[in-house]
Design an enzyme around this catalytic site. Sequence first.
Site, PDB file in Angstrom:
ATOM      1  N   ASP A  47       0.029 141.136 -42.035  1.00  0.00           N
ATOM      2  CA  ASP A  47      -0.481 142.512 -42.080  1.00  0.00           C
ATOM      3  C   ASP A  47      -1.902 142.453 -42.636  1.00  0.00           C
ATOM      4  O   ASP A  47      -2.119 142.058 -43.782  1.00  0.00           O
ATOM      5  CB  ASP A  47       0.437 143.361 -42.973  1.00  0.00           C
ATOM      6  N   ASP A  85      -5.998 148.819 -40.047  1.00  0.00           N
ATOM      7  CA  ASP A  85      -4.778 148.299 -40.677  1.00  0.00           C
ATOM      8  C   ASP A  85      -3.827 147.949 -39.539  1.00  0.00           C
ATOM      9  O   ASP A  85      -3.423 148.833 -38.771  1.00  0.00           O
ATOM     10  CB  ASP A  85      -4.217 149.396 -41.590  1.00  0.00           C
ATOM     11  N   HIS A 137       0.825 155.952 -42.505  1.00  0.00           N
ATOM     12  CA  HIS A 137       0.010 156.708 -43.459  1.00  0.00           C
ATOM     13  C   HIS A 137      -1.335 157.058 -42.853  1.00  0.00           C
ATOM     14  O   HIS A 137      -1.806 156.406 -41.923  1.00  0.00           O
ATOM     15  CB  HIS A 137      -0.201 155.849 -44.709  1.00  0.00           C
ATOM     16  N   HIS A 151      -3.971 154.309 -48.302  1.00  0.00           N
ATOM     17  CA  HIS A 151      -2.731 155.073 -48.156  1.00  0.00           C
ATOM     18  C   HIS A 151      -3.010 156.540 -48.464  1.00  0.00           C
ATOM     19  O   HIS A 151      -2.836 156.993 -49.585  1.00  0.00           O
ATOM     20  CB  HIS A 151      -1.611 154.533 -49.057  1.00  0.00           C
ATOM     21  N   GLU A 183       3.484 152.253 -38.567  1.00  0.00           N
ATOM     22  CA  GLU A 183       4.023 150.915 -38.809  1.00  0.00           C
ATOM     23  C   GLU A 183       5.541 150.891 -38.915  1.00  0.00           C
ATOM     24  O   GLU A 183       6.089 150.849 -40.013  1.00  0.00           O
ATOM     25  CB  GLU A 183       3.386 150.269 -40.036  1.00  0.00           C
ATOM     26  N   GLU A 210       2.250 147.240 -36.296  1.00  0.00           N
ATOM     27  CA  GLU A 210       1.376 148.293 -36.830  1.00  0.00           C
ATOM     28  C   GLU A 210       0.050 148.340 -36.080  1.00  0.00           C
ATOM     29  O   GLU A 210      -0.552 147.302 -35.783  1.00  0.00           O
ATOM     30  CB  GLU A 210       1.082 148.051 -38.319  1.00  0.00           C
TER      31      GLU A 210
HETATM   32 MN    MN Z   1      -0.658 147.246 -42.776  1.00  0.00          MN
HETATM   33 MN    MN Z   2      -0.386 150.327 -43.215  1.00  0.00          MN
END
Ligand code: MN
Ligand code: MN
Length: 291
Positions: free
Chosen positions: A85, A96, A155, A163, A188, A276
Amino acid sequence: MNDEVFEAYREAGRIAHRILNAGAGMVRPGASLLETVETVEGMVLEADAGLAFPLNCSLNEAAAHDTASEGDERIFAAGDLVKLDLGVHLDGYVADTAVTIDLGDHCELVAASRAGLDAAIALVRPGVAAGELGAAIQAAIEGRGYHPVRNLTGHGLERYVQHARPSIPNVGHPGGAVLAEGQVVAIEPFASTGSGVVSEAARAEIYGQVATRPVRLPAARQALELVRERQGMPFSRRWLDMPKREIALATLVRQGVFRTYPVLHDVPGSFVAQAEHTLVVVEDGCVVTTA
Ligand code: MN
Ligand code: MN
């Protein structure tokens, strides 16, 4: 969102996509976890981008928040299910994105997390409720015989804030936030063979600064100085190159200046897959920045 900001999100996304793919190619049985993590993080810096958080590398029942520790001797093994990630930012505009590498026989589990992500992305447009996205994720994952992880969510993303609101659940919820044009969100889904609920492990390698207050211990002051440029974005213990690091970290956590991000895991012996992407909500749908 103006064109300059949109382009920063797009470019961060392109960099993240390229480097995450390269990282996935390094995950092979016998490869070192530490070398893989350091190589991927180094590629981001070489691209003149920043790391929005340490590369998360979480194995098997660990869903998120693991990363290499200093001197980490772990080696990827046949049978492992490896989540990478990655968070890349340009001037605080974050991409992200995560991928799961299957070194065993979990291709259907990995496909379930991807199907959840695809189903949610297909619904994104201004006016869609976050709970509708969660319902689509839940249906895609449960339809393949697995559990969505209920207490992990996607998020919103804001400048230097990884976040932000709204949260995008991985299960159906009535009501909740409604997406608007110009919002940036990360979706995600996690699919699990275990309980579908993660809990905190004792292990914590990732930290973040959550408050500013005067501290007296010299080592703690030095640690604060070293992480100031992070602007609140998470960092790893491994990045903090200083004597008396452990006492500094413990002191700052106790005083509520730093928080830890413990490894989050489902039940022992289970396997968790994650997919994600980051996307920008636009007039007629969304633009995925990390694909
Ligand atoms: Mn992530
Ligand atoms: Mn994330």
